[in-house]
Write a protein that holds these residues in place. Structure first.
Motif, PDB file in Angstrom:
ATOM      1  N   VAL A 160       0.820  -1.221   0.000  1.00  0.00           N
ATOM      2  CA  VAL A 160       0.000   0.000   0.000  1.00  0.00           C
ATOM      3  C   VAL A 160       0.848   1.262   0.000  1.00  0.00           C
ATOM      4  O   VAL A 160       0.312   2.374   0.032  1.00  0.00           O
ATOM      5  N   ARG A 161       2.162   1.111  -0.041  1.00  0.00           N
ATOM      6  CA  ARG A 161       3.043   2.280  -0.093  1.00  0.00           C
ATOM      7  C   ARG A 161       2.930   2.952  -1.464  1.00  0.00           C
ATOM      8  O   ARG A 161       2.870   2.268  -2.494  1.00  0.00           O
ATOM      9  N   PRO A 162       2.865   4.285  -1.523  1.00  0.00           N
ATOM     10  CA  PRO A 162       2.811   4.953  -2.828  1.00  0.00           C
ATOM     11  C   PRO A 162       4.006   4.570  -3.697  1.00  0.00           C
ATOM     12  O   PRO A 162       5.124   4.395  -3.206  1.00  0.00           O
ATOM     13  N   ASP A 163       3.764   4.455  -5.009  1.00  0.00           N
ATOM     14  CA  ASP A 163       4.859   4.179  -5.931  1.00  0.00           C
ATOM     15  C   ASP A 163       5.826   5.345  -5.999  1.00  0.00           C
ATOM     16  O   ASP A 163       7.022   5.162  -6.232  1.00  0.00           O
ATOM     17  N   LEU A 164       5.310   6.547  -5.815  1.00  0.00           N
ATOM     18  CA  LEU A 164       6.120   7.756  -5.871  1.00  0.00           C
ATOM     19  C   LEU A 164       5.537   8.748  -4.881  1.00  0.00           C
ATOM     20  O   LEU A 164       4.314   8.908  -4.793  1.00  0.00           O
ATOM     21  N   THR A 165       6.416   9.404  -4.114  1.00  0.00           N
ATOM     22  CA  THR A 165       5.996  10.461  -3.197  1.00  0.00           C
ATOM     23  C   THR A 165       6.818  11.702  -3.470  1.00  0.00           C
ATOM     24  O   THR A 165       8.042  11.625  -3.627  1.00  0.00           O
ATOM     25  N   CYS A 166       6.151  12.851  -3.543  1.00  0.00           N
ATOM     26  CA  CYS A 166       6.855  14.127  -3.714  1.00  0.00           C
ATOM     27  C   CYS A 166       6.274  15.140  -2.744  1.00  0.00           C
ATOM     28  O   CYS A 166       5.051  15.319  -2.687  1.00  0.00           O
ATOM     29  N   VAL A 167       7.149  15.771  -1.959  1.00  0.00           N
ATOM     30  CA  VAL A 167       6.762  16.896  -1.109  1.00  0.00           C
ATOM     31  C   VAL A 167       7.484  18.115  -1.658  1.00  0.00           C
ATOM     32  O   VAL A 167       8.714  18.210  -1.588  1.00  0.00           O
ATOM     33  N   LEU A 168       6.722  19.025  -2.236  1.00  0.00           N
ATOM     34  CA  LEU A 168       7.321  20.119  -2.995  1.00  0.00           C
ATOM     35  C   LEU A 168       8.273  20.962  -2.150  1.00  0.00           C
ATOM     36  O   LEU A 168       9.351  21.333  -2.598  1.00  0.00           O
ATOM     37  N   ASP A 169       7.861  21.288  -0.929  1.00  0.00           N
ATOM     38  CA  ASP A 169       8.728  22.022  -0.003  1.00  0.00           C
ATOM     39  C   ASP A 169       9.058  21.066   1.138  1.00  0.00           C
ATOM     40  O   ASP A 169       8.169  20.713   1.914  1.00  0.00           O
ATOM     41  N   PRO A 170      10.284  20.510   1.184  1.00  0.00           N
ATOM     42  CA  PRO A 170      11.528  21.057   0.654  1.00  0.00           C
ATOM     43  C   PRO A 170      12.110  20.339  -0.568  1.00  0.00           C
ATOM     44  O   PRO A 170      13.339  20.267  -0.675  1.00  0.00           O
ATOM     45  N   GLY A 171      11.337  19.795  -1.460  1.00  0.00           N
ATOM     46  CA  GLY A 171      11.896  19.082  -2.606  1.00  0.00           C
ATOM     47  C   GLY A 171      12.183  17.624  -2.309  1.00  0.00           C
ATOM     48  O   GLY A 171      13.160  17.058  -2.803  1.00  0.00           O
ATOM     49  N   PHE A 172      11.329  17.003  -1.520  1.00  0.00           N
ATOM     50  CA  PHE A 172      11.494  15.609  -1.111  1.00  0.00           C
ATOM     51  C   PHE A 172      10.890  14.681  -2.159  1.00  0.00           C
ATOM     52  O   PHE A 172       9.780  14.915  -2.644  1.00  0.00           O
ATOM     53  N   ILE A 173      11.627  13.634  -2.520  1.00  0.00           N
ATOM     54  CA  ILE A 173      11.138  12.619  -3.451  1.00  0.00           C
ATOM     55  C   ILE A 173      11.498  11.245  -2.895  1.00  0.00           C
ATOM     56  O   ILE A 173      12.605  11.041  -2.386  1.00  0.00           O
ATOM     57  N   ALA A 174      10.546  10.297  -3.006  1.00  0.00           N
ATOM     58  CA  ALA A 174      10.787   8.937  -2.509  1.00  0.00           C
ATOM     59  C   ALA A 174      10.122   7.929  -3.428  1.00  0.00           C
ATOM     60  O   ALA A 174       9.081   8.205  -4.025  1.00  0.00           O
ATOM     61  N   GLY A 175      10.743   6.758  -3.524  1.00  0.00           N
ATOM     62  CA  GLY A 175      10.184   5.671  -4.326  1.00  0.00           C
ATOM     63  C   GLY A 175      11.253   4.643  -4.621  1.00  0.00           C
ATOM     64  O   GLY A 175      12.381   4.725  -4.100  1.00  0.00           O
ATOM     65  N   PRO A 176      10.957   3.647  -5.450  1.00  0.00           N
ATOM     66  CA  PRO A 176      11.979   2.671  -5.839  1.00  0.00           C
ATOM     67  C   PRO A 176      13.144   3.365  -6.541  1.00  0.00           C
ATOM     68  O   PRO A 176      12.947   4.293  -7.333  1.00  0.00           O
TER      69      PRO A 176
END
Length: 307
Positions: free
Chosen positions: A184-200
């Protein structure tokens, strides 16, 4: 929303704060402008709209406007619920990328609020501010998609989490994402501030082989003598100054802890990577040709650092 005289008048004070001059390339200028327009729209609507639910919807629409200008014409950007042939429904999804060409005309009578799961390419959960509860809520929405049964084993749509900012540090956001079951984890996560990106790892960097979960922040690069980004070299912040936002050459950037000090983050590069990854996700399995944008993203653009 068209960029007409009215919107220029409303947003101009914000755009002026981000004058980048001629020192950066075309991609930098375009995506910095896209980010600042996004921020300007959100800032204006958030001031005008008191009701939290409506405020959140305008934040979703601001992102939708960016995506509509970017995505291939065959994809539409909508909202609503997914359903399968057994009559099961998902939870409400903030944004859905659906197949404009093959969608049954009967659904046009409902303004595309109901979508067969087989025709949805990607679902996006949008948060104004990302919290632990918000991450857990995203997991529940992903689970509701997993419960649907596409006809003939058609793949389920990818699931993406996007937030304008977060209530906790990048490390805490990453830990909370990792606490979710991988199903159930998102395939892609982005938090615009502060420029956070997560995924495979191989999603964030198409040259990587590993599918391990990874995360990082897009930091603001130093420029070389020719005005090009210097890979691995970043603008340092003032550790005695404001530890939330600091100015650099007329623009205001988030501050993050990095390498024993503080550095400035670059949300516009996070938005660029987020959109490029979305394009790759929507064409996966349909063509062997990578999107044109991917060819322009040389290594400095893909630098993501753990902080």
């Amino acid at each position: 929303m068209e960029w007409n005289a009215w919107s220029q008048h409303v947003f101009e004070p914000y755009i002026d704060d981000y004058d980048l001059g001629d020192q950066v390339g075309i991609i930098d200028q375009y995506w910095a402008g896209a980010l600042h327009r996004l921020h300007a729209e959100v800032e204006v609507f958030n001031r005008l709209i008191a009701h939290q639910g409506e405020r959140g919807r305008e934040n979703e629409l601001a992102l939708a406007r960016i995506l509509e200008r970017l995505l291939p014409g065959r994809l539409g950007v909508g909202t609503g619920l997914l359903f399968d042939s057994a009559g099961k429904y998902s939870k409400q999804m903030d944004l859905l990328l659906y197949d404009r060409i093959d969608s049954p005309t009967i659904l046009a009578q409902t303004n595309q609020l109901l979508h067969p799961i087989e025709e949805i390419q990607l679902a996006i959960e949008v948060k104004s501010r990302l919290t632990v509860d918000g991450i857990n809520d995203a997991g529940k929405k992903r689970s509701s998609i997993n419960d649907l049964a596409p006809i003939g084993g058609t793949h389920r749509p990818a699931f993406v989490l996007f937030a304008y900012d977060a209530a906790s540090s990048p490390q805490a956001v990453a830990r909370n994402l990792q606490d979710l079951d991988i199903s159930v984890r998102p395939d892609l996560t982005c938090v615009l501030d502060p420029g956070f990106i997560a995924g495979p790892r191989n999603l964030l960097d198409p040259t990587a082989d590993s599918e391990d979960f990874t995360y990082g922040v897009t930091l603001l690069h130093e420029l070389d003598k020719d005005g090009n980004r210097a890979s691995g070299r970043y603008i340092r912040g003032d550790p005695t100054g404001n530890l939330l936002k600091q100015h650099h050459e007329g623009a205001l950037y988030p501050v993050v802890d990095f390498a024993g000090g503080v550095a400035l983050a670059d949300p516009s590069r996070a938005l660029l990577l987020f959109c490029e990854i979305l394009i790759r996700m929507t064409i996966a399995g349909t063509t062997s040709k990578p999107p044109t944008l991917s060819h322009y993203l040389k290594p400095p653009f893909r630098d993501i650092e753990q902080v």
